[in-house]
Structures are given as structure tokens and as C-alpha cells.
Design an enzyme around this catalytic site. Structure first.
Site, PDB file in Angstrom:
ATOM      1  N   HIS A 143       0.826  -1.199   0.000  1.00 43.00           N
ATOM      2  CA  HIS A 143       0.000   0.000   0.000  1.00 43.00           C
ATOM      3  C   HIS A 143       0.868   1.259   0.000  1.00 43.00           C
ATOM      4  O   HIS A 143       0.379   2.357   0.250  1.00 43.00           O
ATOM      5  CB  HIS A 143      -0.924   0.024   1.221  1.00 43.00           C
ATOM      6  CG  HIS A 143      -1.772  -1.189   1.328  1.00 43.00           C
ATOM      7  ND1 HIS A 143      -1.434  -2.257   2.133  1.00 43.00           N
ATOM      8  CD2 HIS A 143      -2.932  -1.521   0.715  1.00 43.00           C
ATOM      9  CE1 HIS A 143      -2.369  -3.191   2.013  1.00 43.00           C
ATOM     10  NE2 HIS A 143      -3.273  -2.778   1.159  1.00 43.00           N
ATOM     11  N   ASP A 203      18.514   6.100 -27.142  1.00 40.76           N
ATOM     12  CA  ASP A 203      19.534   5.060 -27.071  1.00 40.76           C
ATOM     13  C   ASP A 203      20.693   5.246 -28.045  1.00 40.76           C
ATOM     14  O   ASP A 203      21.536   4.362 -28.170  1.00 40.76           O
ATOM     15  CB  ASP A 203      18.901   3.682 -27.313  1.00 40.76           C
ATOM     16  CG  ASP A 203      18.392   3.510 -28.744  1.00 40.76           C
ATOM     17  OD1 ASP A 203      18.337   4.507 -29.499  1.00 40.76           O
ATOM     18  OD2 ASP A 203      18.034   2.372 -29.105  1.00 40.76           O
ATOM     19  N   THR A 204      20.762   6.388 -28.732  1.00 38.99           N
ATOM     20  CA  THR A 204      21.843   6.575 -29.712  1.00 38.99           C
ATOM     21  C   THR A 204      23.212   6.436 -29.069  1.00 38.99           C
ATOM     22  O   THR A 204      24.104   5.768 -29.606  1.00 38.99           O
ATOM     23  CB  THR A 204      21.720   7.953 -30.395  1.00 38.99           C
ATOM     24  OG1 THR A 204      20.549   7.967 -31.200  1.00 38.99           O
ATOM     25  CG2 THR A 204      22.939   8.237 -31.268  1.00 38.99           C
TER      26      THR A 204
END
Length: 545
Positions: free
Chosen positions: A218, A386-387
Site C-alpha cells: 500500500h 539510445d543513440t
């Protein structure tokens, strides 16, 4: 934090209706007490067997309604987000599904659930129903606590109790099996963030480099904060604590549970780490990884273990109707199949060294690796982020194999680089650069002119890739640089590459690559990361000549 919902007051009922609408017709139903009393039950239930009832606050989806179906729960009672259902709601569920063989209530060990389910059970007994209740307290996070929490291990109890009920066992047997199961479960969770409740302000109590061990489902605080570490180290901490609670001489089933927001890729890494740990030697069955007992969008996971015997193994392996239950898999080693062996087109040649070429390649690769974070940052604004990682991976692969290259033969070196990039550098960039170097190698072998050979590589790359100057790709830096290189002036080529990369900032629309999916406003003022990488290559090359 942003959420998809209409009104906070209706989020639970709308989600339950979504479940009903997307389940197979005739499989699930809800009582007409909806929305005040939210009970999901088996549509085919005939009261001829022991009913299995569970539930609790919403926010743990697919628990609890997602496990209603043949072989598991008969009914699930839902409260609002993280709030126990009322006594009336639980009692209504008992009345709706309990027949002559009675009902078993499976309750997680939280005060609200114990009280509401407990009072409902007492009232149901007074009305003449046969009702038993099992409380699950599987969390080992807090040492010495009198009332451990009930967490994801509760699903083992759902599965095993449901199995025995479906087989026709009486209430006494089903309750005894469930209680014994609950006693033999241990669980532990950790998270890198707290969860966010729709419609409420969110404040994450964790720092950027902190995680939390032993937190509840929780969002309640964990037992301790820990410094962010590689997942193998985090898993080691968890498995060591779990291992201390179980016997070395017994076999166990393992549940790998996603608490809501861990991407499948990272869950795979977590699973690999757990099953590579010493604890895995005691694991016989695996359930998951997957989201089964979540905490809204908590970026965390939990591990649960249950001691196995033949009956429990059969129960956990048995097929069930609810799709939310992930079939148990036997622990096994990775199967490895030999890849086809392709005959070399040419006779093997020995590596050769050239100090100048080695220094150039090394400097270029090391510089590209150093740009990883910056290129990723740029790409996160105009692409998929991501290059830098893709380029750095290719550069590292070339460095790792530099001693195998024929550095004295430029054509052979380019051919080898093309092969390396085709296998190690992912995405379209890896393929495009492999095409570039492969085609340049052939041209170089035909005529020993570097500029001409590289232009031939560019011609093939743009043919297959489809991008040209002005399309906001690496070609905007590469094409002018190679044109300038035909004069033999590497400094001019570097300037042309830099100007080409800079020009992409003003290009409001990309016509190729992931950036073509990005709006003009997001592209404004951001250079193409591939073009920036190319400009840096020529900059370093110019500095070494």
C-alpha cells in the site's frame, strides 16, 4: 504524477467493468449491488463445491478480481483504492456464492481486512452458513513483528485452496490445506519509488539514489532504505534474507511478482539474478515474473517462496481459468542449440598491425564511448534515447577485437568493422553503418582511394536507408564531410561535418528515423544525435593528422 482516469470516485468500478467486458463471455459477472458493493464472481457457479472468497482494497490488480474463475477464486470483494471492503460487501459475497459445502475466506493480514472479513464471517455463521477464514501473513520484512503483513504470497493460498475446492474437498479439508499453505510462505519486496494514487498529490520519499527494502503493498514505508546498486546486489540482499527463513533440505516454489511499474525487460534481469543466486538451488517451480499482486504503479518487485510437497506441486501446476495466474514452470537450465556454421568465403588471414591506424581507431572509439550519456540525452529529446548506448556498444566491440584486424589493409579493416557492427550494434544505426563500411571496403579493394571508397559506402547506405541531406539524420553531417574529404583536407571535412550537424538544429521536421515521429516543437533547437556523433568522429580524426 499523471494517471489515466475520469473521476477518482469511479475509477474502481470502471476498472472492474473493464475487466468484465474484456473477459470471455459467460465467465465472470458482478452482483447487482454495484457500485456500492463491488463483488465479482464466477458466472457459472452452482454452489455445489466449497466457495473460495478473497478480496481487499483496489490498487493491487490483477488481484483480486483477476483471479476469479474455475480452479481459483469463486468471488472477489473489492473496496476502494487501498481500503478494505465493508462488512456488508463481504457478507453479500458470502450469501451470493456459499452453498451447502460452505465457504473459505482468504484474508491478507491487515487490520481492516481482518475486521471486516471477520465480522462478516461471524454474521454469516449466525445466518447458518458454513464459513472458515484463513489469514495470510507471509511478509518477513520486519523481524519479530507479531502481525506480519499479507502480501503476494497470498496468491499461493488462492491457487492451492482453489485446487482442492475444485476437486470437491470439504470445507474442513480446504481450510486446513489453505492454513498449512499460509504458514509455509515467506515473502519480501523492494522498490525504487513509492506508488502514486490517482487523484492525490504524490510525494516520493526516496532520493534519486535510494531504494526501499521491505515496503508494503500500500506504499507504506519499508524497513530500511538502501543505496541504489546493481540488481544482482539487490537480489542478493533479498535472497539471503529469504534463505534464512527456509530449509536447505526442502524444495520450494518461487513467485516473482512485479509491483506494478517495472518494465518487462527489467523483470527479466531480476528473474535471471534470482535464478542465478544460491537460493535457486532450492527452487523447483517458478511462477512469473509478472504483475500479480501490484501496488498501483510502484517501481518494485517482490519474491515469495512456498515449501513444496507432492500435493502442493500438483495444485500449483494445475491449469486454471483465470489468465492472471501465470502457469508454473519447472526450474531448468537454459537450452543451447548450435548455430549453423557458415563456411568462410575467403581463406583465413592473419591480423596485421599499423600503429597509425590503431591509434586512430582507438581514439575514435574511446571518444564515442565518452559521448554515451550526452548522445542518449539528445536522443531522449528527439528519439528513443539510445543513440549513445548504441554507438558506444559498437565502439566497444571494435576495441575488443582490434587485435584481430588486418590494420595494414584498409579494405580488410573496413570489411571487419562492417561485420563487427552488424552483430554488435543494435538498431537501424548498426545496420546502416555496417552497410557503409562493407560497401566502402569493396570500393577500397577495387581502387585504393579512401575518399572515393567512403563515398561509395555513403551511396549504398543512403540507398538502403532512404535518408538524404536535409532529412535530419547522420547523413546531414556525413555527406558534406565526405565531399570535403575528396580534396584531401581532413580539417575541411571536420568543419563540414560540424556545420552539417549544427544545421539539423534548424530542421523542424525529420523525414527518417525515430525523430520522424516527433513533433516540430520538440525537435526545435536540438541537433540530431547521429549527426553529432559523425561530427565528433571527424573532429578527432582531424586532431590526429
Amino acid at each position: 504524477m499523471k494517471h489515466f482516469f475520469n473521476r477518482r470516485e469511479t475509477i474502481v468500478t470502471e476498472a472492474l467493468d473493464g475487466l468484465l467486458l474484456t473477459s470471455s463471455a459467460g465467465r465472470l459477472a458482478r452482483l447487482d449491488t454495484f457500485p456500492e458493493i463491488k463483488v465479482i464472481l464466477r458466472a457459472d457457479w452452482d454452489k455445489s463445491k466449497v466457495a473460495i472468497i478473497s478480496g481487499g482494497g483496489a490498487g493491487h490488480e490483477p488481484s483480486h478480481a483477476g483471479f476469479v474463475g474455475k480452479g481459483m477464486l469463486t468471488a472477489a470483494v473489492s473496496g476502494e483504492i487501498f481500503a478494505s471492503p465493508t462488512v456488508d460487501a463481504v457478507l453479500t459475497a458470502i450469501r451470493a456464492v456459499t452453498g451447502p459445502k460452505g465457504a473459505l475466506l482468504i484474508v491478507k493480514n491487515y487490520t481492516g481486512d481482518r475486521l471486516n472479513f471477520g465480522l462478516a464471517a461471524e454474521k454469516a455463521r449466525a445466518e447458518g452458513f458454513g464459513v472458515e477464514m484463513v489469514i495470510v501473513a507471509d511478509d518477513i520484512a520486519i523481524p519479530g513483528i507479531n502481525q506480519p503483513r499479507g502480501v503476494a504470497g497470498t496468491l499461493f493460498v488462492h491457487k492451492i485452496a482453489g485446487y482442492h475446492a475444485e476437486a470437491g474437498a470439504d470445507l474442513e479439508t480446504v481450510a486446513a490445506q489453505a492454513a498449512a499453505t499460509a504458514r509455509d510462505i515467506v515473502s519480501l519486496g523492494m522498490s525504487l519509488s513509492t506508488c502514486s494514487v490517482p487523484g492525490q498529490a504524490h510525494e516520493d520519499r526516496l532520493g534519486a539514489e535510494e531504494g526501499e527494502l521491505g515496503l508494503g503493498i500500500h506504499g507504506e514505508p519499508g524497513v530500511e532504505r538502501i543505496v541504489l546498486q546493481p540488481v544482482a546486489d539487490l537480489v542478493t540482499t533479498m535472497t539471503n534474507r529469504l534463505a534464512a527463513k527456509v530449509s536447505e533440505a526442502e524444495n520450494y516454489a518461487l513467485l516473482i511478482n512485479n509491483l506494478g511499474a517495472v518494465p518487462p525487460l527489467e523483470m527479466g534481469v531480476i528473474a535471471n539474478a534470482v535464478l542465478s543466486s544460491p537460493l535457486s538451488g532450492r527452487v523447483r517451480l517458478i511462477v512469473g515474473p509478472g504483475p500479480m499482486m501490484t501496488a498501483l504503479n510502484m517501481n518494485g518487485f517482490s519474491l515469495s517462496l512456498i515449501r513444496l510437497d507432492a500435493a502442493r506441486e500438483a495444485a500449483l501446476k494445475a491449469a486454471v481459468e483465470p489468465h492472471a495466474w501465470l502457469p508454473a514452470t519447472e526450474r531448468h537450465e537454459i537450452a543451447i542449440v548450435p548455430a549453423p556454421r557458415v563456411s568462410a568465403r575467403h581463406a583465413a588471414t592473419s591480423p596485421s598491425d599499423d600503429d597509425r591506424i590503431r591509434r586512430l581507431l582507438t581514439a575514435l572509439c574511446e571518444h564515442l564511448i565518452s559521448l554515451e550519456s550526452e548522445l542518449n540525452r539528445l536522443d531522449s529529446r528527439v528519439g528513443d534515447g539510445d543513440t549513445g548506448s548504441t554507438v558506444a556498444t559498437g565502439a566497444r566491440s571494435i576495441l575488443s577485437r582490434i587485435d584481430t584486424l588486418q590494420l595494414k589493409d584498409p579494405a580488410a579493416t573496413m570489411a571487419s568493422i562492417g561485420e563487427i557492427l552488424s552483430t554488435s550494434m543494435g538498431g537501424s544505426s548498426g545496420v546502416l553503418l555496417s552497410i557503409f563500411f562493407t560497401a566502402a571496403s569493396k570500393a577500397m579493394a577495387d581502387k585504393a582511394d579512401l575518399a572515393v571508397a567512403l563515398l561509395a559506402g555513403l551511396d549504398r547506405m543512403t540507398f538502403y536507408g532512404g535518408a538524404g541531406v536535409g532529412d535530419r539524420t547522420m547523413v546531414d553531417a556525413l555527406a558534406p564531410a565526405l565531399s570535403a574529404l575528396t580534396s584531401g583536407d581532413i580539417a575541411a571535412a571536420a568543419r563540414a561535418a560540424a556545420d552539417g550537424a549544427e544545421s539539423t538544429k534548424a530542421m523542424r521536421k525529420a523525414k527518417a528515423g525515430r525523430a520522424s515521429y516527433v513533433g516540430e516543437k520538440d525537435l526545435e533547437g536540438v541537433p540530431d544525435p547521429g549527426a553529432v556523433a559523425v561530427a565528433n568522429v571527424f573532429k578527432v580524426a582531424a586532431s590526429l593528422t
